[in-house]
Design a protein around this motif. Sequence first.
Motif, PDB file in Angstrom:
ATOM      1  N   ILE A  65       0.839  -1.200   0.000  1.00  0.00           N
ATOM      2  CA  ILE A  65       0.000   0.000   0.000  1.00  0.00           C
ATOM      3  C   ILE A  65       0.873   1.249   0.000  1.00  0.00           C
ATOM      4  N   ASP A  66       0.557   2.191  -0.880  1.00  0.00           N
ATOM      5  CA  ASP A  66       1.241   3.482  -0.898  1.00  0.00           C
ATOM      6  C   ASP A  66       0.436   4.448  -0.033  1.00  0.00           C
ATOM      7  N   PHE A  67       0.897   4.663   1.193  1.00  0.00           N
ATOM      8  CA  PHE A  67       0.139   5.484   2.126  1.00  0.00           C
ATOM      9  C   PHE A  67       0.117   6.954   1.733  1.00  0.00           C
ATOM     10  N   ASN A  68       0.938   7.335   0.776  1.00  0.00           N
ATOM     11  CA  ASN A  68       0.893   8.720   0.294  1.00  0.00           C
ATOM     12  C   ASN A  68      -0.407   8.999  -0.450  1.00  0.00           C
ATOM     13  N   MET A  70      -3.282   8.297   0.711  1.00  0.00           N
ATOM     14  CA  MET A  70      -4.351   8.388   1.704  1.00  0.00           C
ATOM     15  C   MET A  70      -4.471   9.808   2.261  1.00  0.00           C
ATOM     16  N   CYS A 174      -8.431  -0.056   2.799  1.00  0.00           N
ATOM     17  CA  CYS A 174      -8.007   1.341   2.939  1.00  0.00           C
ATOM     18  C   CYS A 174      -8.913   2.187   2.068  1.00  0.00           C
TER      19      CYS A 174
END
Length: 239
Positions: A65-68, A70, A174
Amino acid sequence: MRTPIKTFDGHNDALLRLLRSTSDDPVGEFLGGGPKGHIDLPKAAPGHFVGGFFALYSPSVAAPIDFNNMTEESYALDMPPRLTLGEARPPIFAMIATLTRVIRRSNGRVALCTTSSDIEAAINRQSLAVILHLEGADAIDEDLHLLEVLYAAGLRSLGPVWSRNNIFGSGVPCLTPLSPPTMGWLRLSSCGLRWTVRLAMYLSSIPKLEISRSCRYCSAVFLCASIDVRDRGALPERM
């Protein structure tokens, strides 16, 4: 002067940070401190941090997952693919080994706690009290053999799923906003239900438990079922 409020943390990723550290001596980095970081021993005392749940976690091998992504008011990110046992287990073993080295080199300043008495004793002697938590049961097999091993190694808390599916249930997506019509992901598999019943039986404070199919859409009490840190006997046999 006001009495400082002691802090016992519900979750931290210190062990994952040490696993990913590029330092030649991540254990020394934790014990001696660094210019920045999630948690280390020298920073704990000034912050009155007396202990907490130190998470074990299996990072995604492919498509993490690329939390950027979010950062917007609404988003829906793809869930990482399931891990095999061969992919999920090595980082768990490595983090436990790292914690073991931290405790050995801490000269009593860090303590693995498996009972409430252990926690109280560690805090009283000003040792950092560590409870091992497993964030997502990806590394555990259907027969729960590894659960027995992890319990013997000191594990006392676990959450069946993270934001990734495994054999025990559906991962937490997410996405936001989240509303009741989208709550269908909150479900345990048949294997997860057996696992939950077994843990619930283990918690002797629950005198009776009735399980129905509605538990496939269960509450956070089941999704975040934890092994109590009080003294218990052996885990019950598999149902």
